[in-house]
Write a protein that holds these residues in place. Structure first.
Motif, PDB file in Angstrom:
ATOM      1  N   ARG A 133       4.342  -1.621  -7.215  1.00  0.00           N
ATOM      2  CA  ARG A 133       3.067  -1.283  -6.569  1.00  0.00           C
ATOM      3  C   ARG A 133       3.293  -0.630  -5.204  1.00  0.00           C
ATOM      4  N   VAL A 134       4.217  -1.182  -4.421  1.00  0.00           N
ATOM      5  CA  VAL A 134       4.467  -0.641  -3.082  1.00  0.00           C
ATOM      6  C   VAL A 134       4.986   0.796  -3.156  1.00  0.00           C
TER       7      VAL A 134
ATOM      8  N   ILE B   5       2.419 -12.088  -3.390  1.00  0.00           N
ATOM      9  CA  ILE B   5       3.294 -12.498  -4.483  1.00  0.00           C
ATOM     10  C   ILE B   5       4.214 -13.585  -3.951  1.00  0.00           C
ATOM     11  N   LYS B   6       4.519 -14.560  -4.808  1.00  0.00           N
ATOM     12  CA  LYS B   6       5.275 -15.732  -4.361  1.00  0.00           C
ATOM     13  C   LYS B   6       6.433 -16.017  -5.303  1.00  0.00           C
ATOM     14  N   PHE B   7       7.490 -16.578  -4.722  1.00  0.00           N
ATOM     15  CA  PHE B   7       8.530 -17.235  -5.512  1.00  0.00           C
ATOM     16  C   PHE B   7       8.689 -18.617  -4.896  1.00  0.00           C
ATOM     17  N   ALA B   8       7.970 -19.592  -5.468  1.00  0.00           N
ATOM     18  CA  ALA B   8       7.814 -20.914  -4.840  1.00  0.00           C
ATOM     19  C   ALA B   8       7.173 -20.702  -3.476  1.00  0.00           C
ATOM     20  N   ASP B   9       7.905 -20.976  -2.375  1.00  0.00           N
ATOM     21  CA  ASP B   9       7.298 -20.809  -1.055  1.00  0.00           C
ATOM     22  C   ASP B   9       7.620 -19.464  -0.407  1.00  0.00           C
ATOM     23  N   ASP B  10       8.536 -18.683  -0.988  1.00  0.00           N
ATOM     24  CA  ASP B  10       8.834 -17.345  -0.456  1.00  0.00           C
ATOM     25  C   ASP B  10       7.664 -16.427  -0.768  1.00  0.00           C
ATOM     26  N   THR B  11       7.005 -15.947   0.281  1.00  0.00           N
ATOM     27  CA  THR B  11       5.732 -15.237   0.107  1.00  0.00           C
ATOM     28  C   THR B  11       5.772 -13.872   0.762  1.00  0.00           C
ATOM     29  N   LYS B  12       5.237 -12.877   0.048  1.00  0.00           N
ATOM     30  CA  LYS B  12       5.077 -11.530   0.594  1.00  0.00           C
ATOM     31  C   LYS B  12       3.606 -11.137   0.491  1.00  0.00           C
ATOM     32  N   LEU B  13       3.109 -10.519   1.559  1.00  0.00           N
ATOM     33  CA  LEU B  13       1.744 -10.014   1.582  1.00  0.00           C
ATOM     34  C   LEU B  13       1.798  -8.544   1.958  1.00  0.00           C
ATOM     35  N   GLY B  14       1.206  -7.685   1.146  1.00  0.00           N
ATOM     36  CA  GLY B  14       1.267  -6.255   1.427  1.00  0.00           C
ATOM     37  C   GLY B  14      -0.051  -5.560   1.190  1.00  0.00           C
ATOM     38  N   GLY B  15      -0.189  -4.382   1.805  1.00  0.00           N
ATOM     39  CA  GLY B  15      -1.401  -3.596   1.598  1.00  0.00           C
ATOM     40  C   GLY B  15      -1.262  -2.221   2.226  1.00  0.00           C
ATOM     41  N   ILE B  16      -2.126  -1.314   1.809  1.00  0.00           N
ATOM     42  CA  ILE B  16      -2.184   0.026   2.391  1.00  0.00           C
ATOM     43  C   ILE B  16      -2.650  -0.086   3.839  1.00  0.00           C
ATOM     44  N   ALA B  17      -2.010   0.704   4.720  1.00  0.00           N
ATOM     45  CA  ALA B  17      -2.302   0.608   6.157  1.00  0.00           C
ATOM     46  C   ALA B  17      -2.558   1.988   6.758  1.00  0.00           C
TER      47      ALA B  17
ATOM     48  N   PHE C 116       6.307   0.790   5.752  1.00  0.00           N
ATOM     49  CA  PHE C 116       6.746   1.836   4.827  1.00  0.00           C
ATOM     50  C   PHE C 116       5.854   3.070   4.963  1.00  0.00           C
ATOM     51  N   GLY C 117       6.421   4.221   4.661  1.00  0.00           N
ATOM     52  CA  GLY C 117       5.635   5.458   4.682  1.00  0.00           C
ATOM     53  C   GLY C 117       5.888   6.270   5.942  1.00  0.00           C
ATOM     54  N   ARG C 118       5.923   7.604   5.785  1.00  0.00           N
ATOM     55  CA  ARG C 118       6.239   8.486   6.905  1.00  0.00           C
ATOM     56  C   ARG C 118       5.172   8.469   7.993  1.00  0.00           C
ATOM     57  N   LYS C 119       3.940   8.259   7.623  1.00  0.00           N
ATOM     58  CA  LYS C 119       2.853   8.318   8.596  1.00  0.00           C
ATOM     59  C   LYS C 119       2.410   6.936   9.051  1.00  0.00           C
ATOM     60  N   ASN C 120       3.327   5.977   8.950  1.00  0.00           N
ATOM     61  CA  ASN C 120       2.982   4.607   9.323  1.00  0.00           C
ATOM     62  C   ASN C 120       2.908   4.470  10.839  1.00  0.00           C
TER      63      ASN C 120
ATOM     64  N   ASP D 231      15.062  -2.044   2.806  1.00  0.00           N
ATOM     65  CA  ASP D 231      14.838  -1.451   4.122  1.00  0.00           C
ATOM     66  C   ASP D 231      13.524  -0.681   4.132  1.00  0.00           C
ATOM     67  N   ASN D 232      13.147  -0.192   5.325  1.00  0.00           N
ATOM     68  CA  ASN D 232      11.842   0.447   5.469  1.00  0.00           C
ATOM     69  C   ASN D 232      11.785   1.852   4.878  1.00  0.00           C
ATOM     70  N   LYS D 233      12.903   2.316   4.312  1.00  0.00           N
ATOM     71  CA  LYS D 233      12.895   3.602   3.610  1.00  0.00           C
ATOM     72  C   LYS D 233      12.823   3.423   2.097  1.00  0.00           C
ATOM     73  N   LEU D 234      12.791   2.170   1.677  1.00  0.00           N
ATOM     74  CA  LEU D 234      12.696   1.814   0.252  1.00  0.00           C
ATOM     75  C   LEU D 234      13.845   2.376  -0.575  1.00  0.00           C
ATOM     76  N   ASN D 235      15.023   2.467   0.033  1.00  0.00           N
ATOM     77  CA  ASN D 235      16.198   2.784  -0.777  1.00  0.00           C
ATOM     78  C   ASN D 235      17.130   1.581  -0.763  1.00  0.00           C
ATOM     79  N   MET D 236      18.078   1.563  -1.651  1.00  0.00           N
ATOM     80  CA  MET D 236      18.931   0.391  -1.827  1.00  0.00           C
ATOM     81  C   MET D 236      20.335   0.621  -1.281  1.00  0.00           C
ATOM     82  N   SER D 237      20.475   1.519  -0.307  1.00  0.00           N
ATOM     83  CA  SER D 237      21.806   1.843   0.205  1.00  0.00           C
ATOM     84  C   SER D 237      22.471   0.629   0.859  1.00  0.00           C
ATOM     85  N   GLN D 238      21.712  -0.140   1.616  1.00  0.00           N
ATOM     86  CA  GLN D 238      22.308  -1.305   2.267  1.00  0.00           C
ATOM     87  C   GLN D 238      22.694  -2.376   1.255  1.00  0.00           C
ATOM     88  N   GLN D 239      21.893  -2.523   0.197  1.00  0.00           N
ATOM     89  CA  GLN D 239      22.235  -3.468  -0.854  1.00  0.00           C
ATOM     90  C   GLN D 239      23.510  -3.033  -1.569  1.00  0.00           C
ATOM     91  N   CYS D 240      23.629  -1.722  -1.854  1.00  0.00           N
ATOM     92  CA  CYS D 240      24.827  -1.199  -2.513  1.00  0.00           C
ATOM     93  C   CYS D 240      26.051  -1.356  -1.616  1.00  0.00           C
TER      94      CYS D 240
END
Length: 330
Positions: free
Chosen positions: A93-94, A194-206, A243-247, A273-282
């Motif tokens: 969704r994000v 969205i939750k995984f037990a107590d790990d919670t994320k809240l998101g929306g268009i800004a 996230f997003g260039r115009k944030n 990361d805030n660029k939504l790529n997985m380079s740091q994970q890799c």
């Protein structure tokens, strides 16, 4: 005999004192080892008690699934859901929002000692509210009441202390009870949670001030939920990703504390990361793999075809392989 005993305890609601005693073993998570807050308390409880817990859990889970009690936003300790489904459903969704040119803000929220702070009286009310039968609710309430525990570490133990709140971490029934307790966290929210037990994320268009105001209103609702349910957010660990260039990098608060913005967060083991790529994970995965490879190379005495296996390198070299986290099955 065990089946008859379990049925008797369930019907009468009686829980033996031994089943309500726990040896707590602290498991290190991360950070400084001399800080007690960096350890997870895992309760080691009675084996016969765990057998009845498993039976009760099956009854409770069947009721929850049949009546669709648990919200779709919960991915922890639920059938056919996992960390993977959590990440995929949320970031699908994000990324779709960002790909269409939207600014998106995501709040990573962290409860302070969530499992240990669950109030037993509020949990009992929620068990009744979700439709569980009185016999099962009575047994669960008796199982949680008058609990005692002690801490075991380095062959030493503390004195026994009474437990006045929380669901035991390491128990069979605890995670299911926590899911029921936190289930109404979503109520009244406008954003995506969205939750995984107590790990919670809240998101929306800004994109607009109105959008950002809605996110702030949701954070205010979550803060009120925490106060009503005698829980607490660890505000130092709550972060905002933009996230997003115009944030516009809007600042948000929980209560009277402003939340820090972040450029990268570990989300259920995955670096985002805030660029939504997985380079740091890799990079992190490659670094770990290279470390294991270096350990393997140091453990090889010869590269001939007769001794390339670590299992032919002798006990001394096998010790080095064990330090890499390898087993003989691997």
């Amino acid at each position: 005999v065990i089946q008859t005993l379990c049925r008797l305890h369930w019907r009468t609601g009686e829980v033996p004192a031994d089943w309500r005693r726990a040896n707590v073993v602290p498991i290190f998570k991360k950070g400084k080892k001399n800080d007690p807050n960096n350890y997870r308390p895992v309760s080691i409880t009675s084996i016969p008690g765990k057998i009845l817990e498993k039976i009760i859990k099956e009854v409770v889970c069947e009721h929850l699934e049949t009546n669709a009690v648990i919200a779709n936003s919960q991915h922890g300790f639920t059938k056919n859901k996992s960390c993977q489904t959590n990440l995929i459903s949320f970031f699908d969704r994000v990324t779709s929002w960002v790909d269409t040119g939207n600014a998106v803000d995501v709040a990573y929220l962290d409860f302070s000692k969530a499992f240990d702070k669950v109030p037993h009286d509020l949990l009992a009310n929620k068990l009744v509210k979700c439709g569980l039968d009185k016999t099962t609710v009575r047994w669960i309430c008796n199982w949680l009441s008058e609990r005692t525990q002690r801490v075991l570490t380095n062959a030493s133990s503390s004195s026994w202390k009474e437990v006045t709140s929380g669901v035991p971490q390491g128990s069979v029934l605890g995670p299911v009870l926590f899911n029921i307790f936190i289930n109404d966290l979503d109520e009244g929210l406008e954003g995506t949670i969205i939750k995984f037990a107590d790990d919670t994320k809240l998101g929306g268009i800004a994109n607009t001030p109105e959008d950002r105001s809605r996110i702030q209103n949701d954070l205010d609702r979550l803060e009120r939920w925490a106060k009503t349910n005698k829980m607490k957010f660890n505000r130092d660990k709550c972060k905002i990703l933009h996230f997003g260039r115009k944030n516009g990098n809007q600042r948000y608060r929980m209560g009277d504390a402003w939340l820090d913005s972040s450029v990268c967060e570990k989300d259920l083991g995955v670096l985002v990361d805030n660029k939504l790529n997985m380079s740091q994970q890799c990079d992190a995965a490659a670094k770990k793999a290279n470390g294991i490879l270096a350990c393997i190379n140091r453990g090889i005495a010869s590269r001939s075809s007769l001794s390339t296996s670590p299992f032919n390198c002798g006990a001394q070299n096998w010790t080095q392989y064990s330090r890499c986290g390898l087993t003989k099955a691997e």
